[in-house]
Design a protein around this motif. Structure first.
Motif, PDB file in Angstrom:
ATOM      1  N   PRO A  12      61.588  85.382  44.720  1.00  0.00           N
ATOM      2  CA  PRO A  12      60.930  85.806  45.964  1.00  0.00           C
ATOM      3  C   PRO A  12      61.700  85.455  47.229  1.00  0.00           C
ATOM      4  CG  PRO A  12      59.383  84.690  44.501  1.00  0.00           C
ATOM      5  CD  PRO A  12      60.756  84.445  43.960  1.00  0.00           C
ATOM      6  N   THR A  13      62.722  84.608  47.144  1.00  0.00           N
ATOM      7  CA  THR A  13      63.534  84.262  48.312  1.00  0.00           C
ATOM      8  C   THR A  13      64.985  84.614  48.037  1.00  0.00           C
ATOM      9  OG1 THR A  13      63.984  81.992  47.567  1.00  0.00           O
ATOM     10  CG2 THR A  13      61.974  82.349  48.848  1.00  0.00           C
ATOM     11  N   ALA A  14      65.716  84.901  49.117  1.00  0.00           N
ATOM     12  CA  ALA A  14      67.115  85.304  48.960  1.00  0.00           C
ATOM     13  C   ALA A  14      67.980  84.154  48.455  1.00  0.00           C
ATOM     14  CB  ALA A  14      67.648  85.833  50.294  1.00  0.00           C
ATOM     15  N   ARG A  15      67.840  82.968  49.071  1.00  0.00           N
ATOM     16  CA  ARG A  15      68.645  81.832  48.620  1.00  0.00           C
ATOM     17  C   ARG A  15      68.246  81.402  47.218  1.00  0.00           C
ATOM     18  NH1 ARG A  15      73.494  79.885  49.570  1.00  0.00           N
ATOM     19  NH2 ARG A  15      73.146  80.368  51.784  1.00  0.00           N
ATOM     20  N   GLY A  16      66.975  81.530  46.871  1.00  0.00           N
ATOM     21  CA  GLY A  16      66.557  81.238  45.507  1.00  0.00           C
ATOM     22  C   GLY A  16      67.196  82.180  44.510  1.00  0.00           C
ATOM     23  N   ALA A  17      67.266  83.479  44.843  1.00  0.00           N
ATOM     24  CA  ALA A  17      67.931  84.441  43.960  1.00  0.00           C
ATOM     25  C   ALA A  17      69.420  84.132  43.855  1.00  0.00           C
ATOM     26  CB  ALA A  17      67.701  85.860  44.478  1.00  0.00           C
ATOM     27  N   TRP A  18      70.014  83.701  44.960  1.00  0.00           N
ATOM     28  CA  TRP A  18      71.437  83.356  44.945  1.00  0.00           C
ATOM     29  C   TRP A  18      71.689  82.187  43.995  1.00  0.00           C
ATOM     30  CZ3 TRP A  18      74.625  79.258  46.007  1.00  0.00           C
ATOM     31  CH2 TRP A  18      75.971  79.537  46.267  1.00  0.00           C
ATOM     32  N   LEU A  19      70.887  81.133  44.106  1.00  0.00           N
ATOM     33  CA  LEU A  19      71.070  79.964  43.248  1.00  0.00           C
ATOM     34  C   LEU A  19      70.830  80.300  41.782  1.00  0.00           C
ATOM     35  CD1 LEU A  19      69.263  77.293  45.449  1.00  0.00           C
ATOM     36  CD2 LEU A  19      71.704  77.367  44.934  1.00  0.00           C
ATOM     37  N   MET A  20      69.795  81.095  41.502  1.00  0.00           N
ATOM     38  CA  MET A  20      69.496  81.434  40.109  1.00  0.00           C
ATOM     39  C   MET A  20      70.554  82.347  39.528  1.00  0.00           C
ATOM     40  SD  MET A  20      65.364  81.836  40.297  1.00  0.00           S
ATOM     41  CE  MET A  20      65.315  82.367  38.582  1.00  0.00           C
ATOM     42  N   ALA A  21      71.130  83.216  40.341  1.00  0.00           N
ATOM     43  CA  ALA A  21      72.216  84.056  39.845  1.00  0.00           C
ATOM     44  C   ALA A  21      73.455  83.226  39.528  1.00  0.00           C
ATOM     45  CB  ALA A  21      72.549  85.139  40.874  1.00  0.00           C
ATOM     46  N   ARG A  22      73.756  82.236  40.372  1.00  0.00           N
ATOM     47  CA  ARG A  22      74.912  81.383  40.100  1.00  0.00           C
ATOM     48  C   ARG A  22      74.702  80.557  38.838  1.00  0.00           C
ATOM     49  NH1 ARG A  22      78.690  80.286  43.745  1.00  0.00           N
ATOM     50  NH2 ARG A  22      79.668  79.620  41.799  1.00  0.00           N
ATOM     51  N   ALA A  23      73.434  80.197  38.558  1.00  0.00           N
ATOM     52  CA  ALA A  23      73.142  79.407  37.363  1.00  0.00           C
ATOM     53  C   ALA A  23      72.743  80.263  36.172  1.00  0.00           C
ATOM     54  CB  ALA A  23      72.013  78.415  37.671  1.00  0.00           C
ATOM     55  N   ASN A  24      72.680  81.591  36.383  1.00  0.00           N
ATOM     56  CA  ASN A  24      72.225  82.511  35.334  1.00  0.00           C
ATOM     57  C   ASN A  24      70.874  82.043  34.777  1.00  0.00           C
ATOM     58  OD1 ASN A  24      72.337  84.783  33.725  1.00  0.00           O
ATOM     59  ND2 ASN A  24      73.649  83.849  32.172  1.00  0.00           N
ATOM     60  N   ALA A  25      69.913  81.828  35.699  1.00  0.00           N
ATOM     61  CA  ALA A  25      68.636  81.208  35.353  1.00  0.00           C
ATOM     62  C   ALA A  25      67.505  82.200  35.158  1.00  0.00           C
ATOM     63  CB  ALA A  25      68.242  80.201  36.436  1.00  0.00           C
ATOM     64  N   GLY A  26      67.801  83.500  35.051  1.00  0.00           N
ATOM     65  CA  GLY A  26      66.770  84.472  34.721  1.00  0.00           C
ATOM     66  C   GLY A  26      66.016  84.988  35.929  1.00  0.00           C
ATOM     67  N   ARG A  27      64.786  85.475  35.701  1.00  0.00           N
ATOM     68  CA  ARG A  27      63.998  86.141  36.741  1.00  0.00           C
ATOM     69  C   ARG A  27      62.657  85.435  36.911  1.00  0.00           C
ATOM     70  NH1 ARG A  27      65.565  90.835  33.620  1.00  0.00           N
ATOM     71  NH2 ARG A  27      63.457  90.889  32.759  1.00  0.00           N
ATOM     72  N   VAL A  28      62.216  85.322  38.145  1.00  0.00           N
ATOM     73  CA  VAL A  28      60.865  84.870  38.476  1.00  0.00           C
ATOM     74  C   VAL A  28      60.343  85.778  39.582  1.00  0.00           C
ATOM     75  CG1 VAL A  28      61.196  82.462  37.789  1.00  0.00           C
ATOM     76  CG2 VAL A  28      61.714  83.162  40.124  1.00  0.00           C
ATOM     77  N   VAL A  29      59.025  85.972  39.585  1.00  0.00           N
ATOM     78  CA  VAL A  29      58.399  86.840  40.580  1.00  0.00           C
ATOM     79  C   VAL A  29      57.457  86.049  41.475  1.00  0.00           C
ATOM     80  CG1 VAL A  29      56.936  88.866  40.898  1.00  0.00           C
ATOM     81  CG2 VAL A  29      58.621  88.837  39.061  1.00  0.00           C
ATOM     82  N   GLN A  30      56.756  85.079  40.917  1.00  0.00           N
ATOM     83  CA  GLN A  30      55.805  84.292  41.674  1.00  0.00           C
ATOM     84  C   GLN A  30      56.490  83.078  42.309  1.00  0.00           C
ATOM     85  OE1 GLN A  30      52.811  85.453  42.182  1.00  0.00           O
ATOM     86  NE2 GLN A  30      53.119  87.158  40.748  1.00  0.00           N
ATOM     87  N   VAL A  31      55.966  82.685  43.483  1.00  0.00           N
ATOM     88  CA  VAL A  31      56.554  81.548  44.200  1.00  0.00           C
ATOM     89  C   VAL A  31      56.372  80.264  43.401  1.00  0.00           C
ATOM     90  CG1 VAL A  31      56.442  80.181  46.318  1.00  0.00           C
ATOM     91  CG2 VAL A  31      56.183  82.673  46.422  1.00  0.00           C
ATOM     92  N   GLU A  32      55.236  80.101  42.736  1.00  0.00           N
ATOM     93  CA  GLU A  32      55.005  78.877  41.956  1.00  0.00           C
ATOM     94  C   GLU A  32      56.039  78.732  40.838  1.00  0.00           C
ATOM     95  OE1 GLU A  32      52.839  81.173  42.615  1.00  0.00           O
ATOM     96  OE2 GLU A  32      51.455  80.228  44.034  1.00  0.00           O
TER      97      GLU A  32
END
Length: 491
Positions: A137-157
């Protein structure tokens, strides 16, 4: 819903030279004479990051060794970004070979987040690159998860829990202080969040807190979106000399994917493209071979263009090997708006439609093929009549209007064939749920010549927020007082 896709291209320097549709005999990228990236076959042979050039040559004598080229990396990242503009106009460079896409407004168009992620990943693979994809749900969160290959999340929790498990070293602003974080056993972002903020800011600066707050959605980020160029011209350097024209289709598809993104971003359709096949340079240089494709109807999708190029390249005999491809959009025009007619066949005229309606009337009967005829009447159920489509209607009758004092009053989109009596619960009309009156009364008294009407009409809202056109009889016909009816529904 705000949703971001982060796309990290870890093998970008390698894939520029050795796309995934080529035969991988072992490729490595060197930076300062040490291995920066290696292809899967090179890794299987024992090559690893940090190995010197001599070790690579000893393990893989036939390996393709490339020196890192930042310029080509930037060009390749720009090509990927241009392709992804077909899914959203909001694409930005997220630093460190990562792209960020704001796809919240595109989910319904492409069938949801999973379908959209599959299409984005397929587009990147079609260009010849590998990438790790993540959603958040956040741009920096997507950036970090992409760098870690951490998958997908949709909810903030879910995002908070996923980020808490990521390594602190992923945060760019934390890397100068890696030894200090390791010394205090702060290894995850969750550990970092539990540290006192004033002391953390004095020790590491404000940039680290800003990146942390952006990842967890506690602050607003500003972006500079990638803007497509005014004209389209894309070039692809082939990994080897190609003597067979049919083998060029895979490279042409990479360029067509970029063209599709450019057309969607510019809201254009292409009428003519030119594919230039570049040959050897130097003393044996020769002019490029041009494949000119002219379309009968403008298009902005690459499926049709791929079929046309496949046919053209299948009949082409190359006079010299090809080392590069250049695609240009020579003629474009604005996308045509969607056809709003019921029968959108191209070239149809009023005479064609009338002949079709006459044929339907002959097969189904004149009473079953009707056209609406408006009538100037205060009563909504009398304001329109249906007449056979073959009946001649004058322009004056066809353009009949309600009286001027009625045109500003609400009228329902769907009128029921006959009013439906409503129940009364707690002095309120009831139609599935209690109805709340949200408008003042509109009094209609007319029709003394064909049955008098005396009604007060209202706009009513149900608990599901649906709007109804209801009326109350002014002359009660029951002992319990005036009855209520629903007469129409608003769209």
């Amino acid at each position: 819903m705000r949703l971001w896709i982060g796309l990290h291209l870890p093998l970008l320097p390698l894939e520029v030279f050795a796309p995934s549709w080529s035969i991988d005999t072992g490729s490595v990228v060197l930076e300062r004479e040490r291995v920066l990236q290696a292809s899967p076959s090179a890794l299987d042979a024992g090559v690893h990051a940090g190995m010197r050039r001599g070790g690579v040559v000893m393990l893989l004598p036939d390996a393709r060794v490339h020196v890192r080229a930042p310029g080509l990396e930037a060009d390749a990242l720009q090509a990927v970004a241009l392709t992804l503009l077909q899914y959203t106009p909001q694409v930005t460079d997220g630093e460190e070979a990562t792209l960020l896409l704001d796809v919240g407004a595109s989910l319904r168009l492409f069938g949801g987040v999973r379908a959209l992620c599959r299409r984005v990943h397929a587009s990147v693979r079609a260009l010849g690159f590998t990438a790790s994809l993540a959603c958040a749900p956040t741009a920096r969160g997507a950036w970090l998860m992409a760098r870690a290959n951490a998958g997908r999340v949709v909810q903030v929790e879910s995002l908070l829990r996923r980020l808490d498990r990521l390594a602190v070293a992923l945060m760019p602003a934390s890397r100068p202080f890696a030894d200090w974080f390791d010394g205090i056993a702060c290894r995850t972002l969750g550990d970092l969040r539990r540290l006192p903020r004033p002391g953390l800011q004095r020790r590491c600066g404000r940039a680290l807190l800003d990146q942390l707050d952006a990842a967890y959605g506690l602050t607003v980020e500003l972006f500079k979106w990638i803007s497509p160029p005014e004209t389209f011209r894309a070039r692809l350097e082939l990994y080897d000399r190609i003597d067979d024209a049919e083998l060029l289709l895979a490279g042409a598809q990479c360029l067509l994917a970029q063209l599709t993104g450019w057309l969607c971003a510019r809201q254009l359709a292409v009428e003519r493209i030119v594919l230039q096949l570049e040959h050897e340079r130097g003393r044996v240089a020769r002019a490029p071979t041009c494949v000119d494709v002219v379309l009968a109807e403008p298009t902005w999708r690459d499926e049709h263009l791929v079929r046309l190029l496949r046919e053209r390249l299948g009949r082409l005999v190359l006079e010299a090997p090809v080392i590069g491809l250049v695609l240009e959009a020579m003629q474009v025009r604005p996308m045509a708006p969607p056809n709003a007619s019921l029968f959108p066949e191209p070239g149809g005229s009023d005479d064609d439609r009338m002949r079709m309606l006459e044929l339907l009337a002959a097969r189904l009967g004149p009473e079953n093929v009707l056209q609406p005829l408006p009538v100037a009447d205060y009563r909504s159920d009398q304001a329109n009549v249906w007449v056979p489509v073959q009946q001649k209607v004058s322009d004056k009758a066809r353009n009949a209007q309600l009286p001027p004092d009625v045109t500003s009053l609400p009228r329902p989109t769907w009128l029921l064939p006959s009013p439906i009596a409503l129940l009364m619960k707690g002095h309120y009309p009831f139609y599935g749920t209690p109805l709340r009156l949200v408008s003042s009364a509109e009094r209609i008294e007319a029709g003394w010549w064909d049955g008098p009407e005396a009604r007060d009409y209202f706009v009513a809202e149900g608990q599901d927020h649906a709007l109804y056109w209801v009326y109350r009889e002014r002359i009660g016909t029951s002992e319990d007082g005036p009855r209520w009816f629903v007469h129409g529904l608003f769209g």
